[in-house]
Design an enzyme around this catalytic site. Structure first.
Site, PDB file in Angstrom:
ATOM      1  CB  CYS A 112      -0.961  -0.001   1.191  1.00 25.33           C
ATOM      2  SG  CYS A 112      -2.115  -1.390   1.191  1.00 25.33           S
ATOM      3  CG  HIS A 248      -3.140   3.457   2.073  1.00 24.22           C
ATOM      4  ND1 HIS A 248      -3.709   3.049   0.889  1.00 24.22           N
ATOM      5  CD2 HIS A 248      -3.189   2.369   2.912  1.00 24.22           C
ATOM      6  CE1 HIS A 248      -4.076   1.786   0.990  1.00 24.22           C
ATOM      7  NE2 HIS A 248      -3.771   1.356   2.205  1.00 24.22           N
ATOM      8  CG  ASN A 278      -6.708  -0.771   1.205  1.00 26.60           C
ATOM      9  OD1 ASN A 278      -5.973  -0.438   0.293  1.00 26.60           O
ATOM     10  ND2 ASN A 278      -6.247  -1.203   2.371  1.00 26.60           N
TER      11      ASN A 278
END
Length: 323
Positions: A112, A248, A278
């Protein structure tokens, strides 16, 4: 020399799974998911919507936004944990699809935090004068790595790609801090299916994303503010001088916690996870593209990008918006 972002792009799959659909697959509810994550929908790849396809479309959109031809790109870095194949690399697939025949290409895996690390890597090449233009892409089809019977993870993830085009300029602002903590790597894992192909099967639980949600949450709300504070100290800037914090998009509670620790208004922390979930390395560039195309970003604004992910890895980067 500084790499100026002169164009952004994104691409997400057509099919959308809302929380109600997941409630029919696992024991959960729309209210439960929203309350704990802030996610309402996620885009799920199907058919020809591979990681390379999404990445290439995002790249094309970014080049169009920058007014740049593919032949002008000298470097392509693709960040992904869900490539379609081991080789050729996703970056080379992007090169082929968009016609960037003059580009050097390689992939980067920082989960990520991938787009952030790719941005920093591209800046290093441009800063040293090795290249003058770069295309960085974060792209994922996490649906291929998600166990859709695991309520603790399947509610979080989605597919998509985001891209940014960088052009070297003599003046500008860029700074970064990055860190890794391999000792904590076991809290977020996914075992290669190639490794265990002859021992078990591709459907073995460990070949899907496994996460200790509580530990990842604790890590994020602690390390992201630390990285931002370190970056501010490094650049001798006050937190009040930052116009936006692009984090993020993993969990709305994490973003709100970071804003609280930095004592900043949520207005500085744009969120789009309700639409995309996500998307790992794609989340920051998709958010950046959304803001760019909506006209929310103004020339001269200072923006901090910050991410965290498997590894464990985390960091923050400062850019000045001049598009």
């Amino acid at each position: 020399m500084i790499g100026k972002i002169c164009g952004t792009g994104s691409c997400v799959p057509v099919e959308v799974w809302d929380n109600q659909k997941l409630a029919g697959m696992v024991e959960t509810s729309d209210e439960w998911i929203r309350e704990r994550t802030g996610v309402d929908r996620r885009h799920i790849a199907g058919g020809e919507e591979t990681t390379a396809y999404l990445a290439s479309q995002a790249a094309i959109n970014a080049l169009e936004n920058a007014g740049m031809k593919p032949e002008e790109v000298e470097l392509i870095i693709a960040a992904t944990i869900s490539p379609d194949q081991i080789m050729p690399s996703t970056s080379c697939e992007i090169q082929k699809h968009i016609g960037a025949v003059n580009a050097t290409c390689f992939d980067l895996n920082a989960a990520c935090t991938g787009f952030l690390f790719a941005l920093n890597t591209a800046q290093a090449y441009l800063g040293q004068g090795v290249y003058k233009t770069a295309l960085i892409v974060g792209a994922e089809t996490l649906s291929n790595l998600t166990n859709w019977q695991d309520r603790s993870t399947c509610i979080l993830f989605g597919d998509g790609a985001g891209a940014a085009v960088l052009r070297a300029e003599d003046e500008g602002i860029f700074a970064q801090v990055t860190h890794s903590d391999g000792e904590k790597g076991g809290v977020l894992t996914c075992t290669s299916r190639n490794r265990i192909a002859y021992e078990k099967c591709a459907a073995a639980p460990e070949t899907y994303m496994q996460m200790d949600g509580k530990e990842v949450f604790k890590f994020a709300v602690s390390k992201v503010p630390e990285a931002i504070d370190e970056l501010l100290e490094k650049t001798q800037l006050d937190v009040q001088q930052i116009d936006y914090f692009l984090l993020h998009q993993a969990n709305e509670r994490i973003v709100r916690s970071v804003a609280k620790r930095l004592k900043q208004s949520m207005e500085k922390f744009p969120i789009n996870m309700e639409e995309y979930g996500n998307t790992s390395s794609a989340s920051i560039p998709i958010l950046l593209d959304n803001l760019n195309r909506s006209g929310a970003l103004k020339s001269g604004e200072k923006i901090i990008l910050s991410g965290f992910g498997a590894g464990l890895s985390y960091g923050a980067s400062l850019i000045e918006w001049k598009k």
